[in-house]
Motif scaffolding. Structure first.
Motif, PDB file in Angstrom:
ATOM      1  N   ARG A 102       0.882  -1.153   0.000  1.00 47.59           N
ATOM      2  CA  ARG A 102       0.000   0.000   0.000  1.00 47.59           C
ATOM      3  C   ARG A 102       0.916   1.198   0.000  1.00 47.59           C
ATOM      4  N   PRO A 103       0.383   2.315  -0.407  1.00 50.12           N
ATOM      5  CA  PRO A 103       1.227   3.508  -0.315  1.00 50.12           C
ATOM      6  C   PRO A 103       1.747   3.552   1.111  1.00 50.12           C
ATOM      7  N   LYS A 106       2.078   7.297   5.504  1.00 50.95           N
ATOM      8  CA  LYS A 106       2.538   8.656   5.273  1.00 50.95           C
ATOM      9  C   LYS A 106       2.721   9.401   6.582  1.00 50.95           C
ATOM     10  N   LEU A 107       3.364  10.524   6.473  1.00 53.25           N
ATOM     11  CA  LEU A 107       3.657  11.301   7.666  1.00 53.25           C
ATOM     12  C   LEU A 107       2.422  12.083   8.105  1.00 53.25           C
TER      13      LEU A 107
ATOM     14  N   GLU B   4     -11.927   1.620   0.324  1.00 51.00           N
ATOM     15  CA  GLU B   4     -10.772   0.845   0.728  1.00 51.00           C
ATOM     16  C   GLU B   4      -9.507   1.686   0.619  1.00 51.00           C
ATOM     17  N   TYR B   8      -6.095   3.791   3.812  1.00 49.94           N
ATOM     18  CA  TYR B   8      -4.649   3.903   4.014  1.00 49.94           C
ATOM     19  C   TYR B   8      -3.994   5.042   3.251  1.00 49.94           C
ATOM     20  N   SER B   9      -4.771   5.725   2.425  1.00 49.67           N
ATOM     21  CA  SER B   9      -4.098   6.859   1.802  1.00 49.67           C
ATOM     22  C   SER B   9      -4.501   8.172   2.467  1.00 49.67           C
ATOM     23  N   PHE B  10      -3.559   8.699   3.174  1.00 50.77           N
ATOM     24  CA  PHE B  10      -3.764   9.946   3.907  1.00 50.77           C
ATOM     25  C   PHE B  10      -3.909  11.080   2.909  1.00 50.77           C
ATOM     26  N   THR B 139       3.824  11.847  -2.469  1.00 50.77           N
ATOM     27  CA  THR B 139       2.773  11.081  -3.146  1.00 50.77           C
ATOM     28  C   THR B 139       3.259  10.628  -4.523  1.00 50.77           C
TER      29      THR B 139
END
Lengths: 195, 259, 195
Positions: A102-103, A106-107, B4, B8-10, B139
């Motif tokens: 997954r990416p 992140k911070l 989904e 997990y992607s901020f 990113t």
């Protein structure tokens, strides 16, 4: 007759220290960039290959250009003061599916802000970061140290000798920067902020 | 798919804190926390559509204090820095209410009490924009992958170190060391019953025992305490007496039946 | 007529995804072989890319052929039931020279631990390091001496007169320290530990 022999001998001697042809050098450069486990600098390449830095520079650039032209799945790019082969952004979905990655985590906003202050004000101390952010940054700094995005830069010679921090090589890699001058100038952000 | 991904992607923009008015006086923090008092102030100023160079300090202070109260009501720990800022806002507000010194010259420039705060906000906002730039760069970087491990890497299974690593590693060694010492003490710990048994065996084997020597053979404080209690106990319950052959001489534990 | 068009459109929509063109697939295959830690099989590639094995087979072979044609520094070869990118034999000498010249920037954990003890306890003897680390450090000390991160500091005037070690000037340079007082102390990071 004796003359002819001499000439041949000279030619032989000359052949021994003949410079490598460009295709040969390019091959070597490509292999070295691939094998190095970190971005490898033009200087390191030149040293290993015992060639002039300028020559290597042009060979790498040519090679990077040929990757660009081919538009395959890989690219050669300049990062953290060196050259690196990596996948192209276009294929990231396929790669992620393979690595089931997954990416990466992140911070947090606090960590990003702290990192921005450190990047632009380095070397900088904890009280100086507090002054700009208006909030304690202790846990953010700890996270950044653990992620190796920042490093200590010695003590500041003022009262209390506070520790100073700066960004690391990993910082450059993580944010895809050639070097620190690759960061946009902080004044550039002035135009973006409230009128 | 979208839901989904969001897990997990901020998202820099989405996860930035926000206050949503649910009813007139019920406020609610939507997501996350403000990165600090300056972050909150900037948000309030933007919310009020106020000019940063002419902050309506009374209104902003009111809003700011509201937020702090709400945090407290929600049992969210309010960082001390937020309280410091609250005090500063109140101070600025009161300074602005002060009438102008009538003795001051007409043309004398009076510094705006808000100036220092505005400067800090402007400076902070630049770094906030820089943080956003870093976010966007990372990113993009996350879509790029280095090669997998190859044979030569395996000969080089080593770690890269910084000074911070040296210190952390050193602390870990010290901690490990401490644990080992503790374990030894634990292993050698002896119960009172065992101590009495041990003492009895030694006294009856030799007929007597030098108390000072016995104590010296012990290593830990805990053992000493146990031994001391054991001595008192054995004198009380068994046919053993304490004696001193002359003043200041060593104290001896002597089995009574051995004369 | 209008009906027919509608049906065709529906059929298109029903199809889960449009087939990728060959250049696109080749790009993905190249990237996947590159990032995989081990030789990756045609079957694994086909699974990740959700394509027919036969198609992937021909794409990989085509790609390997193009590497062959280019005669660069890298090759795609079939090994251990999978595909792998590796350097070409022609460049092995250069690669070997690079690996040998690799900067001594890296330390094993054992070496790092030993270095930490020496840095904070110097001058310190081998038995003292053993006492603290709980393990023999002989080979770590050898590595550190070779990398010039530590130096001998004379014999200790006790039984056996054991050799004492301390950190070197290179150590300071390597870790960006002005002098030994610049070494961070536990207190320097104390503020970072609390949440």
């Amino acid at each position: 007759m004796a003359e002819t022999i001499e000439i041949i001998e000279e030619e032989f001697a000359a052949e021994e220290k003949q410079p490598r042809d460009l295709a040969d050098l390019s091959r070597a450069v490509e292999a070295l960039i691939f094998v190095a486990d970190e971005p490898i600098s033009t200087r390191a390449l030149a040293e290993v290959l015992e060639e002039e830095r300028e020559l290597i520079e042009s060979v790498v650039e040519e090679l990077a250009g040929s990757y660009e032209e081919r538009r395959g799945g890989l690219q050669i790019r300049q990062i953290a003061g060196g050259w690196q082969i990596s996948t192209r952004t276009e294929v990231h979905e396929d790669v992620r599916r393979l690595l089931k990655s997954r990416p990466s985590a992140k911070l947090s906003l606090a960590a990003l802000e702290t990192l921005a202050v450190i990047a632009y004000k380095q070397p900088v101390t904890v009280p100086e970061i507090l002054e700009i952010r208006g909030v304690q940054s202790a846990s953010a700094i700890k996270t950044l140290l653990e992620k190796r995005l920042i490093v200590t830069k010695g003590h500041k010679e003022t009262v209390g000798r506070p520790m100073q921090y700066g960004t690391s090589k990993e910082f450059l890699i993580h944010f895809g920067l050639k070097d620190l001058t690759d960061l946009p100038s902080i004044e550039d952000f002035e135009d973006l902020v409230s009128p | 798919m979208l839901a989904e991904q969001e897990q997990y992607s901020f998202d820099f923009h989405k996860e930035t804190a926000e206050i949503v008015a649910e009813s007139h006086d019920e406020l609610k923090v939507k997501i996350g926390e403000f990165a600090g008092p300056l972050d909150l102030l900037l948000y309030l100023i933007r919310q009020e559509q106020a000019n940063i160079f002419d902050i309506p300090i009374a209104r902003i202070t009111h809003e700011y204090l509201n937020y702090i109260r709400m945090m407290k009501r929600l049992d969210i720990a309010v960082a001390a820095d937020f309280l410091v800022m609250a005090a500063q806002l109140i101070e600025i507000k009161s300074k602005m209410l002060l009438p102008r010194d009538p003795m001051a010259a007409e043309d004398e420039e009076i510094e705006d009490p808000r100036k220092e705060l505005v400067d800090r906000l402007l400076e902070y906002e630049k770094f906030k924009a820089a943080a956003e730039m870093l976010y966007e760069r990372s990113t993009i970087e996350h879509a790029v992958f280095p090669r997998g491990t190859i044979e030569t890497d395996e000969h080089n299974a080593e770690v890269n170190a910084t000074v911070f690593d040296i210190l952390t590693v050193f602390q870990k060694i010290l901690a490990r060391h401490k644990d080992e010492v503790k374990m030894e003490i634990h292993r050698e710990e002896i119960s009172l019953a065992d101590m009495i048994r041990n003492l009895r065996t030694r006294i009856f084997a030799a007929g007597e025992l030098n108390v000072a020597e016995f104590f010296e053979s012990l290593e830990t404080k805990r053992e000493l305490v146990t031994a001391f209690v054991a001595v008192l106990e054995i004198v009380r319950t068994e046919s053993v007496k304490l004696l001193q052959r002359k003043t200041f001489a060593d104290i001896i534990l002597k089995a009574e039946n051995s004369g």
